[in-house]
Design an enzyme around this catalytic site. Structure first.
Site, PDB file in Angstrom:
ATOM      1  N   SER A   1       6.623  49.478   0.636  1.00 35.02           N
ATOM      2  CA  SER A   1       7.546  48.231   0.433  1.00 35.02           C
ATOM      3  C   SER A   1       7.627  47.801   2.059  1.00 35.02           C
ATOM      4  O   SER A   1       7.948  46.544   2.208  1.00 35.02           O
ATOM      5  CB  SER A   1       8.809  48.522  -0.160  1.00 35.02           C
ATOM      6  OG  SER A   1       9.348  49.499   0.237  1.00 35.02           O
ATOM      7  N   GLY A   2       7.186  48.626   2.866  1.00 36.14           N
ATOM      8  CA  GLY A   2       7.592  48.320   4.276  1.00 36.14           C
ATOM      9  C   GLY A   2       6.390  47.213   4.975  1.00 36.14           C
ATOM     10  O   GLY A   2       5.551  47.139   4.323  1.00 36.14           O
ATOM     11  N   PHE A   3       6.807  47.185   6.369  1.00 38.57           N
ATOM     12  CA  PHE A   3       5.840  46.145   7.016  1.00 38.57           C
ATOM     13  C   PHE A   3       4.390  46.986   7.142  1.00 38.57           C
ATOM     14  O   PHE A   3       3.437  46.510   7.162  1.00 38.57           O
ATOM     15  CB  PHE A   3       6.387  45.873   8.238  1.00 38.57           C
ATOM     16  CG  PHE A   3       7.033  44.661   8.145  1.00 38.57           C
ATOM     17  CD1 PHE A   3       7.269  43.865   7.134  1.00 38.57           C
ATOM     18  CD2 PHE A   3       8.205  44.566   9.375  1.00 38.57           C
ATOM     19  CE1 PHE A   3       8.382  42.906   7.117  1.00 38.57           C
ATOM     20  CE2 PHE A   3       9.016  43.273   9.166  1.00 38.57           C
ATOM     21  CZ  PHE A   3       9.237  42.664   8.335  1.00 38.57           C
TER      22      PHE A   3
ATOM     23  N   CYS B   1       2.626  52.346  18.464  1.00 39.77           N
ATOM     24  CA  CYS B   1       1.951  51.026  18.844  1.00 39.77           C
ATOM     25  C   CYS B   1       1.938  50.883  20.226  1.00 39.77           C
ATOM     26  O   CYS B   1       0.930  50.385  20.753  1.00 39.77           O
ATOM     27  CB  CYS B   1       2.556  49.819  17.950  1.00 39.77           C
ATOM     28  SG  CYS B   1       4.502  50.224  17.893  1.00 39.77           S
TER      29      CYS B   1
ATOM     30  N   ASN C   1       0.400  45.109  16.392  1.00 37.50           N
ATOM     31  CA  ASN C   1       1.174  46.241  16.227  1.00 37.50           C
ATOM     32  C   ASN C   1       0.944  46.435  14.941  1.00 37.50           C
ATOM     33  O   ASN C   1       1.099  48.014  14.525  1.00 37.50           O
ATOM     34  CB  ASN C   1       2.575  46.135  16.658  1.00 37.50           C
ATOM     35  CG  ASN C   1       3.566  45.194  15.824  1.00 37.50           C
ATOM     36  OD1 ASN C   1       3.133  43.983  16.042  1.00 37.50           O
ATOM     37  ND2 ASN C   1       4.238  45.545  15.345  1.00 37.50           N
TER      38      ASN C   1
END
Ligand SMILES: NC(=O)c1ccc[n+]([C@@H]2O[C@H](COP(=O)([O-])OP(=O)(O)OC[C@H]3O[C@@H](n4cnc5c(N)ncnc54)[C@H](OP(=O)(O)O)[C@@H]3O)[C@@H](O)[C@H]2O)c1
Length: 359
Positions: free
Chosen positions: A15-17, A150, A323
């Protein structure tokens, strides 16, 4: 649209980026079939209810405590989760690809110095640091892969040709990275909220950024690193000021010992000539003459470039990535491709968009 393919995958932290970006990439990958995406907060909700770009995926979140057996488990959870759960993840999957910082550093002592220690140091030796341009040879067959950070990825890619050419030996290196707000994750907190973030060029880690540890480990040199939060959603841009010990052509008393622009072209072309995801962008004409995150947004591409500053005996090296892609999910899929023997660019051949707004 359901993903098809023979190699099953779970995304922990779906559910995260970064998890959402992993799901997007794996859904379009010819070799993977997404079996499971986990979220505690969104258990039983559709993936599309969180990631609107993935509404066509026929998949609901499950709790991370209820793992299916799969071939590969991609983990995109906050720092500290992987080290606490690696044993259960490895019981569920042959290969674990972790996007967090938990297995990037080589020693427990580094985790004590840069983080809050480590709860599973016995696994550190098993992990392969995944920046495929650097560690391609170590990836085939690896069963614990630690995706590079990143900011570290952007910096290492910008400096790697100089390191390979010996130009960083005894050099003084200052790195300034500008990053977009998605780096802070979906639950980024007040500093990442739109009113606070909009319009900023905010130094958020003037010194002692944790990615300094990865950069120094992987390049074997000391760097002075500063990070700025800027008004982008996606992107990391590294500007590296390198002062070689022997100066540069025309800028030192003994210019014959210095580096020339031709040397830099040879170094960057030599390092990246055969790399599928890295382009050298240095000068030329038009608006985009140096690496620019906007140009690689949504792709796994990295742009690197340079300019020689003869007046100041300085090489300025640039690097730009997305990123969410080359800096996290794309790099993880690239590393998994190499580890499992897929085509390197499988699932990663997206071209970027132009024009776009703030990426
Ligand atoms: N964002 C980037 O640019 C970037 C770049 C490189 C690496 N990374 C790394 O990738 C990881 C994820 O970053 P992100 O930006 O995607 O963060 P994020 O948007 O905050 O997502 C974190 C995810 O982890 C899940 N999660 C939280 N605690 C968990 C736990 N104890 N067990 C299992 N799942 C848990 C969350 O869902 P639930 O709470 O619902 O379970 C959520 O899906 C981080 O380690 C980050 O350092 C991020």
């Amino acid at each position: 649209m359901a993903a098809t393919g023979g190699t099953t995958a779970t995304v922990v932290g779906g559910s995260g980026f970064a998890g959402g970006e992993l799901l997007r990439l794996l859904a379009g990958h010819p070799g993977f079939e997404v079996a499971q995406a986990t979220s505690r907060e969104y258990t039983n909700k559709t993936v599309g209810s969180v990631h609107p770009n993935l509404r066509d995926l026929d998949l609901r979140f499950t709790p991370p405590t209820d793992l299916e057996s799969v071939d590969v488990l991609f983990a995109a959870a906050p720092h500290g989760v992987a080290m606490d759960h690696l044993d259960e993840w490895q019981a569920a999957a042959d290969t674990v690809v972790d996007l967090s910082a938990d297995f990037r550093l080589e020693t427990e002592a580094q985790y004590s110095e840069w983080y809050d220690g480590h709860s599973a140091p016995e696994h550190l030796d098993d992990a392969v640091y995944a920046l495929p341009e650097l560690s391609r040879g170590d990836l085939p067959g690896a069963n614990l892969i630690a995706g590079g950070g990143c900011n570290a990825t952007a910096t290492i890619l910008g400096l790697l040709p100089l390191q390979e050419a010996g130009l960083l030996d005894d050099a003084h290196v200052v790195v300034d990275v500008k990053v977009g707000s998605s780096e802070g994750g979906a639950g980024g907190g007040p500093a990442s909220s739109h009113p606070e973030r909009s319009g900023v060029v905010r130094p958020y880690a003037p010194t002692s950024h944790r990615h300094e540890a990865e950069i120094e480990q992987e390049l074997g040199l000391s760097v002075s690193f500063t990070a700025h939060a800027v008004d982008m959603v996606r992107g990391a841009s590294a500007t590296c000021h390198v002062f070689p010990a022997n100066g540069v052509s025309g800028g030192s008393e003994d210019s014959s010992s210095g580096v020339s622009t031709g040397d830099l072209w040879s170094a960057y072309r030599g390092t990246y000539e055969h790399e599928p995801f890295v382009d050298v962008v240095a000068g030329g004409s038009g608006v985009y003459r140096y690496p620019e995150p906007k140009a690689v947004a949504g792709t796994n591409g990295a742009e690197v470039g340079f300019e020689l500053d003869e007046d100041n005996d300085r090489i300025v090296a640039f690097s730009a990535i997305d990123n969410m892609m080359k800096g996290s999910a794309g790099q993880a899929v690239h590393a998994a491709n190499v580890a499992l023997g897929f085509e390197e660019a499988a699932g990663l051949d997206q071209l970027g968009l132009h024009p776009v707004g703030s990426p």
